[in-house]
Design an enzyme around this catalytic site. Structure first.
Site, short mmCIF file in Angstrom:
data_model
loop_
_atom_site.label_atom_id
_atom_site.label_comp_id
_atom_site.label_asym_id
_atom_site.label_seq_id
_atom_site.Cartn_x
_atom_site.Cartn_y
_atom_site.Cartn_z
N ASP A 143 48.66 91.19 59.76
CA ASP A 143 47.69 91.73 58.81
C ASP A 143 48.18 91.42 57.40
OD1 ASP A 143 45.84 93.61 57.33
OD2 ASP A 143 45.36 94.22 59.38
N ASP A 192 36.21 92.60 61.04
CA ASP A 192 34.99 92.65 60.23
C ASP A 192 34.05 91.58 60.77
OD1 ASP A 192 33.01 92.39 58.28
OD2 ASP A 192 34.39 92.82 56.64
N LYS A 247 26.72 88.68 57.11
CA LYS A 247 25.94 87.80 56.24
C LYS A 247 26.26 86.34 56.52
CE LYS A 247 25.40 91.10 52.45
NZ LYS A 247 25.61 91.36 51.00
N GLU A 304 48.41 90.25 67.80
CA GLU A 304 47.19 90.97 67.46
C GLU A 304 46.81 90.58 66.04
OE1 GLU A 304 45.15 95.33 66.73
OE2 GLU A 304 47.32 95.22 66.97
N ASP A 359 33.27 96.91 68.10
CA ASP A 359 32.11 97.80 68.15
C ASP A 359 30.85 97.07 67.68
OD1 ASP A 359 33.31 97.78 65.45
OD2 ASP A 359 31.59 99.04 64.97
#
Length: 225
Positions: free
Chosen positions: A76, A125, A129, A51, A161
């Protein structure tokens, strides 16, 4: 979170046998000893699933509980977040779970070709931009890194999302001629998503749902079996 709590968690991470924290220079120099030998770390040759951007590890833990026959690694760079997942795995004696504190752009230096069976990218994220395009976890550069470590028929899952991220990724996949196995732009309203998409929810996912935001899901692979 206060700096004292963060420091405490960093220290605890160093004592957890299920947390691996290689130095960047160790990885870049090619001296990272786990590459190609993750089966030795887990003590078996079960399928290896990653993950990316695992945060507190909710999805890594959830998948490991649903599929105990697989090995899972949450990745992470945020050690204070990763601590929560590692601690829970220790408390619940989950032998098929580990956490790797590192940057995702180094992933092809951490795993050998064909060593990984699946990749999950959960709520990344979207880097909306244009100047942040190089940081999107489904841009072509990252996809090539994933291709390098996945088995021939290995799959990638994207749950987000962000409708932007969903659409952007679909565009990249179609432009690259990659096989989209499943796409759903609202998994809780449209039928067909697998149990691991519907039955595992992160802290932030629950917040998104309370706001009425649709959750999207993609599954794709680089080559057929």
């Amino acid at each position: 979170m206060g700096s004292k709590n963060k420091l405490k968690r960093f220290r605890e991470n160093e004592t957890f046998p299920n947390v691996i924290q290689p130095k960047r220079q160790e990885i870049l120099s090619g001296s990272f000893v786990r590459k190609g030998r993750w089966a030795e770390f887990f003590g078996n040759d079960h399928p290896l699933v990653l993950e990316l951007g695992c945060g507190k590890g909710e999805y890594t833990l959830g998948l490991a509980g649903l599929h105990p026959g697989n090995n899972y690694i949450g990745i992470d760079i945020k050690g204070a977040r990763l601590w929560r997942g590692a601690k829970t795995a220790m408390e619940e004696d989950m032998k098929n779970v580990a956490f790797l504190r590192t940057q995702i752009d180094l992933i092809d230096r951490l795993f050998a070709p064909g060593e990984v069976s699946e990749l999950w990218i959960t709520f990344p994220d979207p880097q909306i931009k244009y100047k942040r395009t190089k940081h999107r976890l489904t841009n072509l550069e990252f996809l090539n890194k994933y291709r390098a470590i996945l088995k021939k028929d290995g799959t990638v899952h994207l749950k987000t999302d962000s409708e932007f991220m969903h659409g952007y990724t679909l565009g990249v996949l179609h432009a690259s001629g990659l096989e989209v196995l499943y796409a759903n732009h609202d998994v809780y309203r449209n039928e067909g998503s697998p149990p691991e998409v519907l039955n595992i929810q992160t802290f932030y996912e629950k917040q998104y749902l309370e706001l009425g935001k649709p959750i999207t899901y993609l599954k794709f692979r680089f080559s057929s079996p």
